[in-house]
Design a protein around this motif. Structure first.
Motif, PDB file in Angstrom:
ATOM      1  N   ALA A 323       0.828  -1.209   0.000  1.00  0.00           N
ATOM      2  CA  ALA A 323       0.000   0.000   0.000  1.00  0.00           C
ATOM      3  C   ALA A 323       0.863   1.261   0.000  1.00  0.00           C
ATOM      4  N   GLU A 324       1.997   1.200   0.684  1.00  0.00           N
ATOM      5  CA  GLU A 324       2.871   2.377   0.752  1.00  0.00           C
ATOM      6  C   GLU A 324       3.564   2.614  -0.588  1.00  0.00           C
ATOM      7  N   ILE A 325       3.991   1.531  -1.226  1.00  0.00           N
ATOM      8  CA  ILE A 325       4.619   1.639  -2.547  1.00  0.00           C
ATOM      9  C   ILE A 325       3.612   2.252  -3.524  1.00  0.00           C
ATOM     10  N   HIS A 326       2.382   1.750  -3.440  1.00  0.00           N
ATOM     11  CA  HIS A 326       1.309   2.213  -4.301  1.00  0.00           C
ATOM     12  C   HIS A 326       1.044   3.708  -4.082  1.00  0.00           C
ATOM     13  N   HIS A 327       0.943   4.108  -2.814  1.00  0.00           N
ATOM     14  CA  HIS A 327       0.704   5.525  -2.502  1.00  0.00           C
ATOM     15  C   HIS A 327       1.822   6.414  -3.052  1.00  0.00           C
ATOM     16  N   ALA A 328       3.057   5.956  -2.871  1.00  0.00           N
ATOM     17  CA  ALA A 328       4.199   6.757  -3.324  1.00  0.00           C
ATOM     18  C   ALA A 328       4.171   6.920  -4.839  1.00  0.00           C
ATOM     19  N   GLU A 329       3.893   5.837  -5.545  1.00  0.00           N
ATOM     20  CA  GLU A 329       3.859   5.899  -7.017  1.00  0.00           C
ATOM     21  C   GLU A 329       2.733   6.787  -7.516  1.00  0.00           C
ATOM     22  N   GLU A 330       1.577   6.618  -6.847  1.00  0.00           N
ATOM     23  CA  GLU A 330       0.419   7.439  -7.205  1.00  0.00           C
ATOM     24  C   GLU A 330       0.726   8.931  -7.088  1.00  0.00           C
ATOM     25  N   GLU A 331       1.515   9.245  -6.064  1.00  0.00           N
ATOM     26  CA  GLU A 331       1.823  10.661  -5.813  1.00  0.00           C
ATOM     27  C   GLU A 331       2.938  11.181  -6.726  1.00  0.00           C
ATOM     28  N   GLY A 332       3.588  10.272  -7.453  1.00  0.00           N
ATOM     29  CA  GLY A 332       4.562  10.732  -8.435  1.00  0.00           C
ATOM     30  C   GLY A 332       6.010  10.440  -8.105  1.00  0.00           C
ATOM     31  N   VAL A 333       6.267   9.576  -7.106  1.00  0.00           N
ATOM     32  CA  VAL A 333       7.650   9.198  -6.819  1.00  0.00           C
ATOM     33  C   VAL A 333       8.130   8.281  -7.953  1.00  0.00           C
ATOM     34  N   GLU A 334       9.307   8.586  -8.505  1.00  0.00           N
ATOM     35  CA  GLU A 334       9.883   7.753  -9.568  1.00  0.00           C
ATOM     36  C   GLU A 334      10.736   6.664  -8.938  1.00  0.00           C
ATOM     37  N   PHE A 335      10.650   5.465  -9.452  1.00  0.00           N
ATOM     38  CA  PHE A 335      11.475   4.382  -8.911  1.00  0.00           C
ATOM     39  C   PHE A 335      12.632   4.085  -9.861  1.00  0.00           C
ATOM     40  N   GLN A 336      13.832   4.108  -9.331  1.00  0.00           N
ATOM     41  CA  GLN A 336      15.017   3.645 -10.060  1.00  0.00           C
ATOM     42  C   GLN A 336      15.398   2.328  -9.406  1.00  0.00           C
ATOM     43  N   LEU A 337      14.873   1.243  -9.934  1.00  0.00           N
ATOM     44  CA  LEU A 337      15.122  -0.053  -9.305  1.00  0.00           C
ATOM     45  C   LEU A 337      16.413  -0.646  -9.854  1.00  0.00           C
ATOM     46  N   LEU A 338      16.920  -1.658  -9.168  1.00  0.00           N
ATOM     47  CA  LEU A 338      18.172  -2.308  -9.566  1.00  0.00           C
ATOM     48  C   LEU A 338      19.264  -1.269  -9.817  1.00  0.00           C
ATOM     49  N   THR A 339      19.347  -0.372  -8.877  1.00  0.00           N
ATOM     50  CA  THR A 339      20.285   0.748  -8.982  1.00  0.00           C
ATOM     51  C   THR A 339      20.918   0.977  -7.620  1.00  0.00           C
ATOM     52  N   ASN A 340      22.208   1.224  -7.603  1.00  0.00           N
ATOM     53  CA  ASN A 340      22.889   1.431  -6.318  1.00  0.00           C
ATOM     54  C   ASN A 340      23.818   2.646  -6.403  1.00  0.00           C
TER      55      ASN A 340
END
Lengths: 465, 286
Positions: A323-340
């Motif tokens: 639910a938190e991931i969903h809320h963040a994405e909905e609000e416009g947070v961009e995810f850079q996955l597999l990134t360090n």
């Protein structure tokens, strides 16, 4: 009996494009009608599996039965027998893997929205002129000291007070609540809700001493001279950094600092409140847990134009609640996955201006059972930033272990306890929550407080360690 | 709430408060600090303990009005109270019988080094103290420092009192006069502590500095006070505030102290505007 609605009653919430600009709570809560409709979906199982899924064993069918019939006052009474912090639990517990995850309806349709109902009951009580008092046993004459007013300590304090013991909580910060106050943002857990639940404990007769750093102003040994038993619930308060070049550049925060400034010190209201916070335009948040989501969503509300969440594994491995991931994405947070991130580049004044990252790919499973991220050679790239929040976890606060002889710790710095009793290696001293488990959840800490309270009560009554 | 028992102006913009804080006074040791929060909207301000009088239950703090929060603290009068006082925090100074020690302080660092110098003296050290100020009217605690020092040298930048020059000028003279110095303690502006450390390194004198980075909770929880010492990141609030001056990255510390320079300026402007109401108490002097 009417046919059960396969879908749970949805809870209205602020639209994403509106809420990303304010700190008000996201979901609005149920109306009484919605709560009753949702409660009527409960099958009232004879052997309720939901209760087994709850770390503090709330009588779930019991309170839902009362809600279904509109007996909200009775529902409050049932709730408070097992949980003195329902408004908090209803908001921040990961119900999907606990009570709701065990709900029998969930096999065929959506499980009962137990968390929403719990929240409803607690919020309903707050609208009433008087709160329901718990039954308190006759005074035992025993004195208990609780170190840390976070979820573990508050739960133990409530349980011990109900059993007739005198309880004093020592809190290092200037407000009670621990992570509920400094860590979890207003839009997810309004601070007025935390204050309300703490005030309930005070009304039960629990004493609270703020601004008391145990280990500094008093040691655990000194407390043992004055109190019959001590509970240590000091949490996992020491922020981890990655130790990469440039990490001490200006504009780089630990999540603890960023969230403490915003939540505890109300820096989002600067200059009305005196504590400042950088209102970054290009924000990177490092990490994939609930704290990272909280930091990213806070950055948006502080006016960021772009918030990039950098996580070294893939979405499936993210420890944050769905639910938190969903809320963040909905609000416009961009995810850079597999990134360090590998290093930070600062401008001439020392302020961070870029984060250099490496692409990762998933290799063989590691000790945690999750596939280990492996760097892709020559995949360096840079993201422009003016603010970075490092949310890669916390280690236990070392203050108590360092100043208490006889208190054994693990290699990770957590306290050694018997998981069935919360007993440490020192007579009279119990512990629970993140100081024992390392950074975990609010409800697990509460569960640990409950377990320790039971054992502590027995110790106080029998004197047997 | 913590009551202000006594208030004194020691120099322009430098004030001393005696606080009713018996428990902290009983525990506080030289080199430690406390956190003060004036009111509900207030910041958590770290301040070094200037003195602790356990038998009277009194804790003494001295501060310079440099920002909104310290200005606000400076408006409180005897009999009034501050909302929160937390401490003692940080590790105490390492006090031993080293032999001959030099205590160097600049400005408001003087009241901060006073309990350290006194403890060093009590431990049997020969204590040479060097205290420096911009000019005569800013000189602080001269008599108190003299009482705990075998030798006290006061310096002013403009020569209006004592020796003319910076504390480092005086320190160089002391170090070069042939007497063996076993340890140096320095408290004051970062640039002063940096220059002192560079100088004592030349002479091979181990040097302890008391750092003043930005702090928030000051109990190890947030990491804003991180400083680089010998290439490692340390938290000044729990690992310090005192560190080996020869290993501290002072330039990084100075940069980090500038993080909120714009916000601080804004807060001071708003504060001065709000206090400029014509009533006497609302006037900020200096």
């Amino acid at each position: 009996m009417a046919k059960i609605n396969p879908k749970r009653t949805p809870m209205a919430e602020q639209p994403a494009d509106k809420r990303r600009h304010n700190f008000d709570e996201v979901p609005y809560g149920y109306t009484p009608e919605q709560a009753m409709a949702e409660a009527q979906r409960c099958l009232q199982c004879k052997k309720p599996s939901c209760v087994g899924g709850c770390p503090v064993q709330v009588d779930i069918p019991g309170f839902i039965r009362e809600v279904a019939q509109g007996n909200f006052l009775e529902a409050v009474k049932v709730m408070k027998r097992t949980n003195v912090l329902p408004a908090i639990c209803g908001r921040v517990c990961p119900q999907e893997v606990q009570c709701e995850g065990a709900c029998i309806l969930g096999k065929k349709m959506e499980p009962v929205a137990i968390g929403n109902l719990e929240r409803f009951v607690a919020d309903w009580e707050a609208t009433q002129p008087e709160c329901v008092m718990c039954e308190i046993q006759p005074a035992t004459g025993k004195k208990v000291a609780v170190v840390g007013a976070g979820p573990a300590g508050l739960t133990l304090a409530g349980d011990m007070r109900k059993l007739g013991h005198s309880v004093t909580i020592f809190e290092a910060l200037h407000k009670p609540g621990g992570v509920l106050m400094y860590g979890i943002p207003e839009f997810r857990l309004p601070k007025a809700v935390v204050e309300r639940e703490v005030n309930f404990l005070l009304a039960m007769g629990v004493e609270l001493k703020l601004d008391y750093v145990i280990g500094k102003i008093k040691t655990i040994d000194e407390l043992l001279n004055e109190y019959d038993a001590v509970f240590v619930g000091t949490g996992a308060g020491l922020p981890l950094f990655m130790g990469i070049p440039g990490e001490n550049s200006l504009g780089i925060y630990s999540a603890n600092e960023y969230l403490t400034r915003s939540n505890l010190m109300k820096a989002y209201l600067f200059p009305k409140y005196d504590t400042p916070i950088v209102r970054g335009k290009q924000v990177a948040v490092i990490g994939g847990g609930n704290v990272a989501m909280d930091a990213a969503r806070t950055a948006l509300r502080l006016g960021a134009e772009r918030v990039v969440l950098i996580y070294r594994r893939s979405r499936d491995e993210m420890p944050a609640r769905v639910a938190e991931i969903h809320h963040a994405e909905e609000e416009g947070v961009e995810f850079q996955l597999l990134t360090n991130p590998v290093r930070y580049i600062a401008d001439e004044s020392g302020w961070v201006k870029e984060v250099e990252c490496l692409r990762m790919e998933l290799g063989e499973p590691d000790a945690s059972g999750r596939r280990r991220p492996v760097p892709v050679p020559n995949s360096e790239f840079r993201i422009p930033v003016d603010t970075v929040v490092v949310a890669i976890g916390n280690s236990p606060n070392p203050l108590i272990p360092q100043t208490t002889p006889g208190l054994a710790t693990t290699k990770r710095g957590t306290l050694v306890v018997d998981p069935n009793t919360g007993k440490t290696t020192k007579r009279g001293v119990f512990a629970g929550g993140d100081i024992v488990t390392g950074a975990a959840t609010v409800i697990l800490a509460m569960g640990a407080g409950r377990v320790a309270a039971k054992a502590m009560d027995e110790f106080l009554r029998t004197g047997v360690w | 709430m913590v009551k202000i028992l006594k208030k004194r102006q020691l120099a322009p913009q430098i004030k001393m408060l005696e606080l009713d804080a018996p428990e902290i006074a009983r525990k506080a040791q030289p080199g430690q600090f406390v956190v003060v929060r004036v009111n509900e909207e207030g910041e958590r301000i770290p301040l070094t303990v200037a003195d602790a009088l356990p038998e009277q239950g009194v804790l003494v703090i001295v501060f310079q009005e440099v920002g909104k929060s310290t200005m606000l603290l400076g408006t409180l009068e005897e009999g009034e109270a501050i909302l929160d006082l937390i401490g003692p925090l940080g590790k105490p100074s390492e006090i031993e019988r080293f032999g001959t020690v030099v205590c160097v302080a600049g400005g408001v660092g003087t009241p901060e080094i006073f309990p350290v110098a006194r403890a060093l003296k009590q431990a049997g050290n020969r204590v040479i103290s060097i205290i420096g100020f911009r000019s005569r009217e800013l000189v602080l605690m001269e008599e108190k420092m003299r009482a705990v020092s075998d030798e006290l040298i006061v310096a002013t930048d403009d020569g209006s009192y004592g020796v003319k020059g910076f504390v480092t000028d005086v320190l160089r003279e002391v170090l070069s006069r042939g007497e063996k110095v076993d340890r140096c303690f320095a408290v004051g502006p970062v640039i002063m502590m940096k220059m002192v450390s560079l100088l004592t390194k030349e002479y091979g004198v181990p040097t302890v500095v008391s750092l003043n980075p930005i702090m928030l909770d000051a109990t190890g929880m947030c990491g804003v006070c991180r400083v680089e010492v010998g290439g490692e990141t340390k938290f000044a609030c729990v690992d310090g505030p005192e560190f080996d001056g020869h290993k501290v990255n002072f330039d990084q510390l100075m940069a980090r102290l500038r993080t909120y320079v714009n916000e601080e300026k804004q807060a001071v402007e708003l504060f001065l505007k709000s206090r400029n109401c014509g009533c006497e108490k609302g006037t900020v002097r200096g």
